[in-house]
Design a protein around this motif. Structure first.
Motif, mmCIF file in Angstrom:
data_model
loop_
_atom_site.group_PDB
_atom_site.id
_atom_site.type_symbol
_atom_site.label_atom_id
_atom_site.label_comp_id
_atom_site.label_asym_id
_atom_site.label_seq_id
_atom_site.Cartn_x
_atom_site.Cartn_y
_atom_site.Cartn_z
ATOM 1 N N ILE A 161 29.109 87.129 2.208
ATOM 2 C CA ILE A 161 29.800 86.127 1.394
ATOM 3 C C ILE A 161 28.802 85.100 0.845
ATOM 4 O O ILE A 161 28.727 84.889 -0.363
ATOM 5 C CB ILE A 161 30.883 85.393 2.224
ATOM 6 N N ALA A 162 28.016 84.475 1.737
ATOM 7 C CA ALA A 162 27.152 83.393 1.272
ATOM 8 C C ALA A 162 25.940 83.933 0.508
ATOM 9 O O ALA A 162 25.602 83.440 -0.567
ATOM 10 C CB ALA A 162 26.713 82.538 2.447
ATOM 11 N N LEU A 163 25.269 84.942 1.059
ATOM 12 C CA LEU A 163 24.042 85.434 0.433
ATOM 13 C C LEU A 163 24.281 86.574 -0.552
ATOM 14 O O LEU A 163 23.391 86.942 -1.312
ATOM 15 C CB LEU A 163 23.052 85.916 1.503
ATOM 16 N N ARG A 164 25.476 87.166 -0.510
ATOM 17 C CA ARG A 164 25.802 88.335 -1.361
ATOM 18 C C ARG A 164 24.844 89.493 -1.104
ATOM 19 O O ARG A 164 24.444 90.200 -2.032
ATOM 20 C CB ARG A 164 25.767 87.980 -2.855
ATOM 21 N N ILE A 165 24.433 89.652 0.122
ATOM 22 C CA ILE A 165 23.617 90.807 0.494
ATOM 23 C C ILE A 165 24.519 91.740 1.291
ATOM 24 O O ILE A 165 25.046 91.350 2.330
ATOM 25 C CB ILE A 165 22.413 90.388 1.365
ATOM 26 N N THR A 166 24.744 92.946 0.778
ATOM 27 C CA THR A 166 25.589 93.874 1.531
ATOM 28 C C THR A 166 24.754 94.580 2.578
ATOM 29 O O THR A 166 23.726 95.178 2.271
ATOM 30 C CB THR A 166 26.237 94.923 0.617
ATOM 31 N N LEU A 167 25.190 94.486 3.810
ATOM 32 C CA LEU A 167 24.490 95.161 4.898
ATOM 33 C C LEU A 167 25.029 96.589 4.998
ATOM 34 O O LEU A 167 26.165 96.857 4.602
ATOM 35 C CB LEU A 167 24.719 94.400 6.208
ATOM 36 N N PRO A 168 24.218 97.525 5.509
ATOM 37 C CA PRO A 168 24.651 98.928 5.565
ATOM 38 C C PRO A 168 25.875 99.101 6.466
ATOM 39 O O PRO A 168 25.949 98.487 7.532
ATOM 40 C CB PRO A 168 23.432 99.646 6.153
ATOM 41 N N LYS A 169 26.823 99.923 6.009
ATOM 42 C CA LYS A 169 28.060 100.081 6.775
ATOM 43 C C LYS A 169 28.339 101.523 7.151
ATOM 44 O O LYS A 169 29.319 101.809 7.843
ATOM 45 C CB LYS A 169 29.247 99.521 5.987
ATOM 46 N N GLY A 170 27.523 102.466 6.694
ATOM 47 C CA GLY A 170 27.716 103.868 7.069
ATOM 48 C C GLY A 170 29.106 104.357 6.700
ATOM 49 O O GLY A 170 29.614 104.051 5.613
#
Lengths: 165, 503
Positions: free
Chosen positions: A142-151
């Motif tokens: 939300i804050a950084l708009r970096i999507t982390l891997p979710k598999g």
């Protein structure tokens, strides 16, 4: 420690040779009007590393290394157990990220460590395992708009994306 | 002079913006906690938390990280005094007298002495910094690529000449750091280079953060697991207002040591290989030599806490001087800050003082602000820091691992980097067990791209003759100093052999 010193020097020497060979895929010599070739810098660094490894090895041979003749083990049993637990669980967690994503691998690591290694209560374990991914989600997605891997768990997050993004 | 005052005033206008003040306070508090935890110091905090700063503008990010750096320097003293274990290597000297004081039930006196000495050390060094930085940057503006390369050689030479680590292992660490920075695309021809096993992840190069987080996050935890197996004994501290005031009064006797420690720490801190740890040890040694009763040192002399604490804070400011003015970091922590500046799109070096006045002076002013807050927070929250020392490692370790994994992923968003970070962490730990120093490698991977570019440019100008590094006056003098430093261990050995030889 006595054996670890030369073994490490040999392993690192092999890595240095590997680096030199790999660097030589690009020109390592002088190219007229262009200066040193693209491989020159890493090639000579690899050569320098190799010299350092030989130096360390020779020092050990002559009994000048601080570990020469040391009968202290490189890793005693207890250290080895701690190392395998920590590095092993971290490796498994990073591997799991590819399949179940960060948001499930993180609680898995916490449950393993807090409950089974640290023997803390289930309450504390559950609280940490629940709070950490939530905080991580809000900070990164939300804050950084970096999507982390979710598999494979990606579809579970679609409603959350709709809500916050 | 007037111009500098004006610039500093503008800097305060930046540093005192509400967002930046908030970042200073947050950074100082986090830094204090990180510093207080045994095993974790400023470099770990800055490496692990750098990816979190993408949220705010570069100036704010830098202010935040500098505040962590500062806070951690204050915080290191807390575990030195309460546990007898240095919170970071920079606080080793603080244990010598801090621990005995705590055992005598005078932990609060030692903690106050550490806090006040840190404040004085920090403030004196920031004033020195303000005076030295602009002229040095002005000189550095005239530097070309041979001078840049010579400066980098000097930085690496200090590790060989002054760090006291094994020489082949130090050199190995420098070389491997530089080699890792060469992975990716060749800067001149644009051809792919060192793409090991044809893994595509190597095409974007190896981000310095991957190495820094691997070593200072994962490697550090593995190291701490090994070294902290034994139980630790926390001392009791009684804190109340009356005792605090009495503690402040007692500090009168240590003013000389504090001031001396500040100057010593600042100048030692400027050298890349030296920095806060030797600076604080030297300050302790000098305080002991100058003392009227040196035998009281090691048994609980307040000056023995104050001198090294003023020095390690002063050294952290000192190490920022070459980073900001020359683009050469003065410590592993500033190496990571320098790498961060590149990520934020700022070009480190003297041009910062011309093009990014707001950034530079905002940062300098924030150091003054950070010092004040660090002192206040430190004294006010002493009980909270003692509580955090009891944080079980089985909670701390996985939390740091998680921060490392998400932090290592964030800059490039590539799982390849996370695996590489794990590899670096484990290999770094295994090498560290055999006394391979890690700081030179981190410094080298940050400086690597610049070192290669400046070397190739210089050689191109000189048509391949390395004489260019010696014939230009500034580059030549720097190179000569670097070579002397490189040969220093050899000269020492010759000197010893000569003295030891029978007459």
């Amino acid at each position: 420690m006595n054996r670890a010193e030369p073994v490490m020097a040999v392993i690192m020497a092999l890595c240095s040779i590997g680096l030199m060979v790999k660097s030589a895929e690009l020109p390592v010599g002088w190219i007229p009007d262009e200066g040193p070739g693209g491989g020159a810098f890493p090639f000579w660094l690899g050569a320098g590393m190799l010299v350092c490894c030989i130096w360390t090895f020779v020092k050990w041979l002559r009994g000048r290394s601080p570990y020469s003749g040391s009968d202290k083990p490189y890793m005693d049993r207890q250290t080895l157990m701690l190392f395998v637990t920590a590095a092993g669980s971290l490796t498994v967690m990073i591997g799991l990220i590819h399949f179940i994503g960060v948001y499930f691998a993180v609680p898995a690591l916490l449950v393993f460590y807090v409950r089974f290694v640290g023997r803390h209560s289930w309450w504390l374990t559950a609280a940490l395992a629940a709070a950490t991914p939530v905080v991580t989600f809000f900070f990164f997605e939300i804050a950084l708009r970096i999507t982390l891997p979710k598999g494979h768990t990606e579809p579970m997050f679609y409603p959350l994306y709709d809500m916050f993004l | 002079m007037m111009e500098m005052a004006q610039l500093l005033a503008d800097g305060f206008a930046v540093a005192l913006q509400p967002l930046n003040v908030g970042l200073v306070v947050l950074g100082v508090v986090l830094g204090l906690f990180i510093g207080a935890m045994p095993g974790l110091g400023s470099v770990n905090g800055v490496a692990i938390l750098l990816p979190m700063t993408f949220l705010v503008p570069p100036t704010g990010a830098m202010i935040f990280l500098a505040a962590i750096y500062y806070g951690a320097m204050y915080g290191g003293a807390i575990s030195s005094i309460m546990l007898g274990i240095p919170g970071a290597s920079t606080a080793v000297a603080t244990t010598f007298d801090g621990r005995p004081l705590a055992m005598q039930g005078k932990a609060d006196q030692a903690l106050v002495a550490a806090a006040v000495a840190s404040f004085v050390g920090g403030t004196i060094s920031v004033v020195l910094f303000t005076g030295f930085a602009p002229p040095l940057a002005a000189v550095a503006l005239a530097f070309g690529s041979p001078e840049e390369f010579a400066l980098m050689m000097l930085a690496f030479a200090t590790f060989v000449g002054l760090s006291g680590d094994d020489i082949p292992k130090t050199l190995f660490s420098i070389f491997i750091g530089l080699a890792l920075s060469a992975v990716g695309l060749d800067i001149v021809s644009g051809e792919p280079r060192l793409i090991f096993f044809d893994i595509p992840g190597f095409f974007h190069g190896i981000n310095f953060l991957v190495l820094a987080i691997g070593i200072y996050g994962i490697g550090e935890i593995l190291w701490t697991l090994e070294t902290s197996k034994g139980d630790v004994q926390i001392s009791q501290a009684t804190v109340n207002v009356q005792r605090l005031i009495a503690s402040f009064r007692k500090l009168k006797d240590s003013i000389k040591e504090i001031v001396l420690g500040s100057f010593l720490g600042y100048f030692v801190g400027i050298l890349p290989a030296a920095g806060a740890t030797p600076g604080s040890l030297m300050a302790y040694g000098v305080a002991k030599t100058m003392s009227k009763n040196p035998e009281s040192f090691g048994k609980g002399n307040l000056s023995g806490v104050a001198a090294p604490e003023s020095a390690n804070n002063a050294a952290s400011t000192g190490s920022m001087l070459p980073m900001l003015t020359l683009g050469i970091p003065g410590s592993p922590t500033t190496a990571i800050l320098l790498g961060g500046m590149v990520i934020w799109g700022l070009e480190p070096g003297p041009m910062l003082f011309v093009e990014q006045k707001e950034f530079v002076w905002g940062l300098i002013a924030s150091l003054y602000v950070a010092n004040v807050f660090a002192l206040l927070v430190n004294v006010a929250f002493i009980p909270a820091f003692i509580w955090v020392l009891r944080m079980p490692f089985a909670i701390l370790a996985p939390m740091i691992f998680i921060l490392c994994v998400v932090g290592g992923y964030a800059p490039t968003q590539d799982m390849h980097d996370v695996w590489l970070m794990l590899l670096f962490g484990v290999v770094g730990y295994l090498l560290r067990k055999l006394d391979y120093p890690m700081a030179p490698a981190v410094l080298a991977i940050v400086l690597g791209p610049l070192a290669e570019a400046s070397m190739r440019q210089s050689l191109l100008i000189a048509h391949g003759s390395p004489a260019i590094f010696f014939t230009r006056p500034i580059a030549g003098s720097i190179m000569v100093v670097a070579i002397i430093l490189l040969l220093l261990p050899l000269l020492k050995r010759v000197h010893r052999a000569w003295k030891g030889a029978p007459a």
